[in-house]
Design a protein around this motif. Structure first.
Motif, short mmCIF file in Angstrom:
data_model
loop_
_atom_site.label_atom_id
_atom_site.label_comp_id
_atom_site.label_asym_id
_atom_site.label_seq_id
_atom_site.Cartn_x
_atom_site.Cartn_y
_atom_site.Cartn_z
N LYS A 128 0.82 -1.20 0.00
CA LYS A 128 0.00 0.00 0.00
C LYS A 128 0.86 1.25 0.00
O LYS A 128 1.97 1.27 0.52
CB LYS A 128 -0.91 0.00 1.23
N SER A 131 1.14 6.37 4.00
CA SER A 131 0.07 7.24 4.50
C SER A 131 0.64 8.57 4.97
O SER A 131 1.77 8.64 5.45
CB SER A 131 -0.66 6.55 5.67
N SER A 133 0.94 11.43 7.60
CA SER A 133 0.83 11.49 9.06
C SER A 133 0.05 12.71 9.54
O SER A 133 -0.25 12.81 10.73
CB SER A 133 2.22 11.52 9.68
N ARG A 232 5.42 10.99 5.83
CA ARG A 232 4.62 9.82 5.49
C ARG A 232 5.24 8.55 6.07
O ARG A 232 6.42 8.52 6.40
CB ARG A 232 4.49 9.71 3.97
N TYR A 233 4.42 7.53 6.16
CA TYR A 233 4.87 6.26 6.73
C TYR A 233 4.06 5.13 6.11
O TYR A 233 2.94 5.35 5.64
CB TYR A 233 4.71 6.25 8.25
N ARG A 234 4.63 3.93 6.12
CA ARG A 234 3.88 2.76 5.65
C ARG A 234 3.24 2.06 6.84
O ARG A 234 3.90 1.85 7.87
CB ARG A 234 4.78 1.80 4.88
N SER A 235 2.00 1.72 6.71
CA SER A 235 1.26 1.08 7.80
C SER A 235 2.00 -0.15 8.32
O SER A 235 2.46 -0.98 7.54
CB SER A 235 -0.12 0.65 7.30
N PHE A 237 0.78 -2.72 9.58
CA PHE A 237 0.07 -3.92 9.15
C PHE A 237 0.52 -4.33 7.74
O PHE A 237 0.62 -5.51 7.42
CB PHE A 237 -1.44 -3.68 9.17
N SER A 238 0.81 -3.32 6.91
CA SER A 238 1.31 -3.62 5.57
C SER A 238 2.70 -4.25 5.63
O SER A 238 3.03 -5.15 4.86
CB SER A 238 1.35 -2.33 4.74
N THR A 310 6.07 2.12 14.04
CA THR A 310 5.00 2.41 14.99
C THR A 310 5.47 3.34 16.09
O THR A 310 4.80 4.33 16.42
CB THR A 310 4.47 1.10 15.61
N TYR A 313 6.00 6.93 14.88
CA TYR A 313 4.74 7.64 14.68
C TYR A 313 4.15 8.08 16.01
O TYR A 313 3.74 9.24 16.17
CB TYR A 313 3.75 6.75 13.93
#
Length: 353
Positions: A128, A131, A133, A232-235, A237-238, A310, A313
């Motif tokens: 994905k 996202s 932030s 921005r960051y990648r989830s 969960f991804s 995590t 963030y």
């Protein structure tokens, strides 16, 4: 027909070049592809924590890098509302171990995506998009004709809707950053011009109890090359459940785990990636098990990277929050906790090649 280099690395950034070096140390040839036709002078500074020094030592370039860096002795967290010191941690450099290398006579076709936060390879793998932030950041450098006079401390100011800090790069150069929520206090227009950015940052810091010396560092900076950028960051969960690898393809660095800069670990994790990938991939080449080698890399890196993304963030969210309850909690307890967190995350050893 004799095959050419069959390990292709997309992107000649930190992750791509370090991976190529790691493979070279193991006797594996690779080809690095870069879209830019020339070298570019981009970015401002790279913080190298203990985990990154261990990776550089594994790549056998740690000592060379030490010749060109300034050792930071202390992390100091200040309150923007009172100017008081909320937390202070002394830092110590931990030496890593060097590795031995071997030689190989053959390699196999592999595609490694080190092509940054907008990675084409990550898109192909189905990861994905990173996202937003909700925060923006500005970074800059202040240059002095002679010694700037600052001690080798990493100073942070957290709260009241912004997060700022500065750290010396050399005896004549200071690096600084400023992060904020663009919807706060009309600051969504702060990046319309360099003059507006400077005025917004100086005004925001002047309305707090930030030491004048920090404001003077920002005022001295040249803003022509300074631009705000979304964080921005990648989830996580991804990272845990997405396809980091697929058959003979994988991603590393920002193409793998883009994150907010609140722990200063983006480049450090990329260097961890390179050593672990070079080790897993070279061993897989020996055994003719490329897919298994890449899967082992993904297995090692998933939880580590998801954890750091995590924490970065959450720490950024808490540090920058202007909420009164978070502010009280931060100034009573979290300042010390966050300073300790800066040391716990880098206490990781990627091992030798």
């Amino acid at each position: 027909m004799e095959p050419v280099e069959e390990i292709v690395i997309v992107g000649a950034g930190i992750a791509g070049l370090a991976t190529a070096l790691g493979l070279h140390r193991k006797g594996v040839k690779s080809l690095v592809l870069e879209s830019s036709p020339t070298l570019r002078s981009t970015g401002f500074a790279l913080g190298i924590w203990t985990n990154a020094w261990r990776a550089l030592d594994a790549l056998e370039i740690g000592n060379k890098a030490r010749e060109h860096h300034l050792l930071v002795e202390r992390v100091t967290v200040l309150s923007p509302s009172s100017g008081a010191t909320l937390g202070e941690i002394r830092l110590e450099e931990i030496e890593g171990k060097k590795s031995t290398v071997g030689q190989l006579e053959r390699c196999f076709w592999v595609l490694i995506g080190g092509d940054g936060i907008n990675s084409v390879v990550a898109k192909y793998l189905g990861l994905k998009k990173p996202s937003f932030s909700g925060r923006l950041a500005i970074r800059g450098l202040a240059e002095y004709p002679t010694n700037h006079g600052f001690k080798p401390y990493f100073i942070q100011i957290n709260g009241q809707g912004f997060r700022a800090g500065m750290i010396p790069c050399t005896e004549r150069v200071m690096y600084w950053f400023f992060a904020w929520h663009p919807s706060v206090n009309g600051s969504e227009k702060a990046d319309e011009s360099t003059t507006a950015m400077r005025e917004f940052i100086v005004k925001t810091l002047s309305n707090s109890k930030v030491p004048k010396e920090i404001i003077e560092v920002i005022q001295r900076s040249e803003f022509e090359e300074v631009r705000s950028s979304p964080l921005r960051y990648r989830s996580p969960f991804s990272l845990l459940f997405g396809d980091i690898t697929k058959r003979n393809i994988c991603v590393i660095g920002d193409a793998f785990h883009p994150m907010t800069p609140d722990l200063g670990q983006g480049g450090c994790l990329a260097l961890e990636d390179t050593v672990i990938l070079a080790r897993c991939l070279s061993e897989a080449v020996y055994q003719n098990k490329i897919e298994e080698g890449l899967e082992e890399f993904a297995k090692i890196r998933r939880w580590r990277c998801a954890k750091v993304v995590t924490i970065a963030y959450v720490v950024g969210l808490l540090q920058q929050s202007g909420n009164w309850f978070v502010r009280i909690l931060r100034e009573m307890l979290l300042g010390w906790f966050m300073a300790k967190a800066l040391l716990k995350i880098p206490d990781y050893d990627c091992g030798n090649l």
